[in-house]
Design an enzyme around this catalytic site. Sequence first.
Site: not given
Length: 1490
Positions: A958, A1036, A1422
């Site tokens: 990423e 997160r 995910e």
Amino acid sequence: MILDPRQSVAGMGHRLPTSWTHVHSEHPTRIQLPRTALSVQPITLWPDHLPHARPLLSDKPSDIVYALVSSTGMRGNLFAALSTDPSYDRVLLHQHDNQHTSTMVTADTQAALAALTATYTSTLSFYLNAQRVSLEVPDPTITLLEYIRSTGLTGTKLGCAEGGCGACTVLVQSWEDGKVVSKSVNACIAPLISVDGKHVVTVEGIGNSTAPHPVQERIAKMHGSQCGFCTPGIVMSLYALLQQNPEPTEAEVEECWDGNLCRCTGYRPILDAGKTFATGCGRAGGCCRDQKKEDAHANGNGNGDSTTVKNGEVDGDGLLDGEIDFTSKPKKVPTTAPSPCGKTNCCRTTPSNPKQPPPSTPTFAPYEPSKDLAFPAKLKSFTPSALAFGTPTRRWLRPTTLDELLKIKAICPSAKIVGGSSEVQIETKFKGVNFAVSVYTGDIPELRTVEFTEDGLVIGANITLSSLEGVLDEACEHFAEKGSAPYRALLKTLRGFAGRQIRNVATPAGNIATASPISDLNPVLMATGSKVVMESVNGGTSECYIRDFFKGYRSTALEPEAVITKLVIPASKGGEWVQSYKQAKRKDDDIAIVNAGMRVRLGGGYVVEEIDLCYGGMAPTTVASKKTMAFLKGKVWGEKDVLEGAMKSLEEDFNLPFGVPGGMPIYRKSLAFSFFFKFWSEVTTTMTGTASEDDDLPHAEITRNISAGWRDEEIPNDGNNAIVGKPLPHVAALKQVTGEAQYIDDLPRFSNELYGCLVLSTKAHAKIVRVDTDAALDMSGVAGYVDHTDLPSPEANWWGAPRCDEVFFAVDEVFCAGQPIGFILADTKAHAQAAARAVVVEYEELPAIFTMEEAIAQDSFFAHYRFIKRDGDDMDGAFAKADHVFEGVARMGGQEHFYLETNAAMAVWKPEDGEMDVYSSTQNPTETQTYAAKVTGVPANRVVCKVKRMGGGFGGKETRSVQLSSICAIAAKKMKRPVRCMLDRDEDMATSGQRHPFLSRWKVGVNNDGKLVALDADVFCNGGWTQDLSGAIVERALSHIDNVYYIPHVNVRGRVCKTNIHSNTAFRGFGGPQGMFICESYMSEIADQLNMSVDKLREINFYKEGQKTHFNQVLEDFHVPQIYEQIKVEADYDERRKAVDEFNKTHRWRKRGLALIPTKFGISFTALFLNQAGALVHIYHDGSILLAHGGTEMGQGLHTKMCMVAAEELGVTLENVHISETATNTVANTSSTAASASSDLNGMAIKNACDQINERLKPYREKLGPDATMKQLATAAYFDRVNLSANGFYKTPTIGYEWGNENSKPMFFYFTQGAAIAEVEIDTLTGDWKCERADVKMDIGRTINQAIDYGQIEGAFVQGMGLFTMEESLWLRHNGNLFTKGPGAYKIPGFRDVPVSFNLSMLKGVPWKNLRTIQRSKGVGEPPLFMGSAVFFAMRDAIKSARKDAGNTGLLALHSPATPERIRLACTDEITERAHVNAKEKEHNWFIQP
Ligand SMILES: Cc1cc2nc3c(=O)[nH]c(=O)nc-3n(C[C@H](O)[C@H](O)[C@H](O)COP(=O)(O)OP(=O)(O)OC[C@H]3O[C@@H](n4cnc5c(N)ncnc54)[C@H](O)[C@@H]3O)c2cc1C
Ligand code: FES
Ligand code: FES
């Protein structure tokens, strides 16, 4: 200069250089320097100066030997034993040009060799995919894989270069004794010379996408290929099995893949496809089918060259075992997946969950072996002749007789014998050893003989291990029960030895001569009184007991000019027991932590007459536990005080210090003691005949059945769609299974292309004193060197999102081992790598921080700080009111992405306007483009980033891919030539970052009824040396720390630790799994302390629809309670809970555990601006549609889903829609493909574009009628000058969380939800385990493609299971380098680690009232990853029972991953107490867990 032994090298005025050459010899006499050598400094070292030193190869004074002391290049924990080895107190060092080790041969020796081999031929000839190849001047430096790929056959992949992943698997066939022998081989370690006279078959040779081989077709159609990078190897392993055995059992099919890894699929669909070729299951206890095959392959070793040879003769039916009889009629196979036995209740098709129907399978072509690629007729008459080719510094010889071999060794004792090359190639590739003369022994018949004598078995030393398996099978029969104990023990050892491809080439001599302290064969051979036979011209023939053969760490009694020719393995006599043991991190294809071979001979009254207890992994060599053996001799076996005495003696035998090289002192001691205890138990119970098979016996080992599973195929969809919702195969599947699919390194070469190799820091934190590239730039093929001075400005050296806090190239300081310092450019990869090693970097070391604990203690954090707390929440008051307040620490390790394709990029410089094309294996084309533009000093519009596909990404590409692509761009601009680089696995792992380790100190208030009241937690993650995405990841974690439970009062704070390890980054789940792990850890510990079932605690605290999360988001469509209830019923949870409890009541040594773990996972990028996407749809006037969108394909099936969306929206078939690539000049300003949001975002953008075009086509649809084809519509519209292209756009509405503002918009668009049940069994004495069953149910809305979504669930579950159970990244304490840098040391789950029974379903029958996504589907990439933690929590359940039995009532705080070591040490008992080792002052564990 001889230094005082106690004076460190640093005493010479500088520190130990990064690399040294050392020569091991008691009395080294002469040293000859290589051309570029700098100086020679003989010194005496004490072991702690040289923890990495390798055994040296010197023999005669005339053969000068150099060996590089590599700081990081050692595999496994082999080297670890060295520093305790007293034989290494004298080591001669010589600093040189950083080149790897060379064995040098004098001119005299070369001349003598040339004379000896004057009659040898130099032409290598073989067949490649039935085409004859004749190499007049073979390149002596390349492997079979390098040769194959250089011919343009790029289907065979490079995944690791160390035989550990299987991506390079090819079939090698030979004509032996009038028969074809077929075997799967790792081309990456196979020397080119080994295929002379053979037939090499690659994935391209057996089929193509228009006419695939049945193996290819079935794997493609049954969804066995996601990213496709592993797939050619997987195809070839099965194809090789079928060549050897066209009617394999299911066990044999499973076993053929024990040397292959896949990171995407979770293996289930591959296994299903493989089993369509099976004729029965081969399961222990028997298939419902005829047992014929099982009898023939009793040990599941039907693959490979299991030649049934006796005294060199083939016996039986004239066919070699498993060889295809081409004269026989083709086998008829039904065109749909057969019930292998034809019975309706066949044990293969009967689902493991009897409530569910058997799986459906697609239609496919029958398998007709006679249509397979034929063995070239000319090879049947091939007679191998002696071969010699190469250069003076790299020469290969292939004698065909023992006599020739011995003569070579007599002239040149340093000539390296190469058997299967499974050790030698590792030394060449990773330890940098360059053997001047190598002698391949694989075609010498005298070294492959088999003889049954009266006393036992005599085998040729270079028989392959696969052949040995067949021979041992025969020996078991030949010597019957009484005499076969050694052979049974060896067979058991071989079943756990490496993978099939390695066993197909590796040899016993190779294993013995390597003298590795963790060799699997040596302990058993030692215990069984086996002998090696050695031969040399001058010394004649001699024998040596294995017990006397090992002289020190990797040194043996073998004279330099001698060869091991035979191995004598005696049969057992009456009254004898022999057993072997091995414990590794992973069951298949893993090196041992500890292994053992044990033998006892009991006389009358069970008195011990002979005893051998031999261990690997406990000392620098395989050792006998001499004190224990002496103690036991003459004692009565079975008496309690004798056992006690033996255990005490073992403690004396193995008194490992806390800081022992290789680490794990307590575990290794526990294993040594436990293995003996198992042996004791087995002998005692069988000698007295007192136990039945059902008894709870300490020696019972964990076995697993054939894998099975079930997918609920009912689609949670309204059925109105023509395409969406169908379980269609991945659009590139057929290209992937046939090797046609191209990845970066497969792209055709440009004629002026350069290959790059990174120069990486070897220090964790240091000032750079000097970088010297002179020697490197002088080397053959080298074109240049690039570093920070080649950027347009110092500012351009900085990169990183969201904080630009990282440099592409180190300037004057390095902050982690693995940080790029420079980039060498050369004409070939080999030249670039050799030159990169020759760059001399001098450092001045600075203090380094590795762990989160160290960072916390030293206040080493990045500035990023987040918290979640409701305004005005009175936390103190809440805790004060709670009935109980509990505190604890949750800790979990990181995870290596282990995408099968490592980071790769190619930058193509263009002569005009600063333009450049950048091909990259990246999830983030826009960031790749942005930084390529920045480092080359042009605006973004001059750079195009193109991504066809990736061989896996999982978040690892990423951001981190930008480092390599930008460096390639810098180099391409400087050199004005295309530059390519695909990192080697070890480079990728060292430099590219991993999942973040997490640590949380939590405090929870809870009432007596189990209601949660308050949570206060500090959450830390290890960010590494730069911030990368760590801030968003810890955010997160904070937002998922509630998992699915309502907690009225929450105050959680997140920090990112700044350390000197590589920069950690995104990985599937992005902090979510870590947050939920913290949650389920505190839930488990609270339940234990409340004496309440954790299931009850969970149920009491579930959120209810409409309640607000701690970050104030109202929960809509909250289905966890439904999922939870449904899965409980479907998987018989309550009954199984009772059964597990019952089992545990009656079993002490094996325990079962069960866990039901729920999840909810927020979907959206938490950075608002990323929640946007674009798409471009072109309809050509022939009606074909070209689709482009911002997402990248990394195996997750995004392109397939997006083509389905476009096809559905435009009313065409899937075949009408094509995606060529993702490119920044078709769709600009893309967000990275991440956060499970790509289908949602890009799907909506595509819909938007399709809506526009549909609007324009509306008049034509009305005019031409509903049956008009797209061709008719497009043609008509085109002639009317209607725009048939549309640019679509989408941004996620309603979201927009602002940290610190509790009244801001929601953080997530919706939540994907699910639950999983896992059942495990553990061996409390070893920590061995299996997952017996897992059931997963997910709410993913209305699926776009059920098969692809199930693939994501299976893959994520298995990846999560790996994260929480076996994947462990370790750093070396003494130099701060990553130790786990390849599949040898870092273990991801393999084929036989998946749940034995693996069942999946999707939530159906709910309305999803608030879901406004494309086709009302939900992100799935995910969320299921955390479901793998159910295996961890099931283990916790099992361990608790073991502790209870041992009277340990202490709270269990189990950290992740639950490796066999953690499991065993948590199952405290007398043995772990005995094994306990205290750290001395300042003594540390060998490894660091950051
Ligand atoms: C992926 C992988 C997994 C592995 N797993 C295991 C495992 O589970 N257990 C285990 O014990 N090992 C394992 N190994 C190590 C290795 O496969 C074994 O040691 C194997 O037996 C070596 O045999 P070889 O023929 O390939 O040796 P080679 O690499 O050919 O040679 C190894 C050494 O033996 C010498 N040698 C070979 N033949 C002779 C001879 N006739 N006379 C004198 N010297 C000779 C060579 O000169 C060399 O020094 C693994 C290796 C790899 C790459
Ligand atoms: S590349 Fe050969 S096994 Fe991995
Ligand atoms: S499909 Fe196996 S690694 Fe990707």
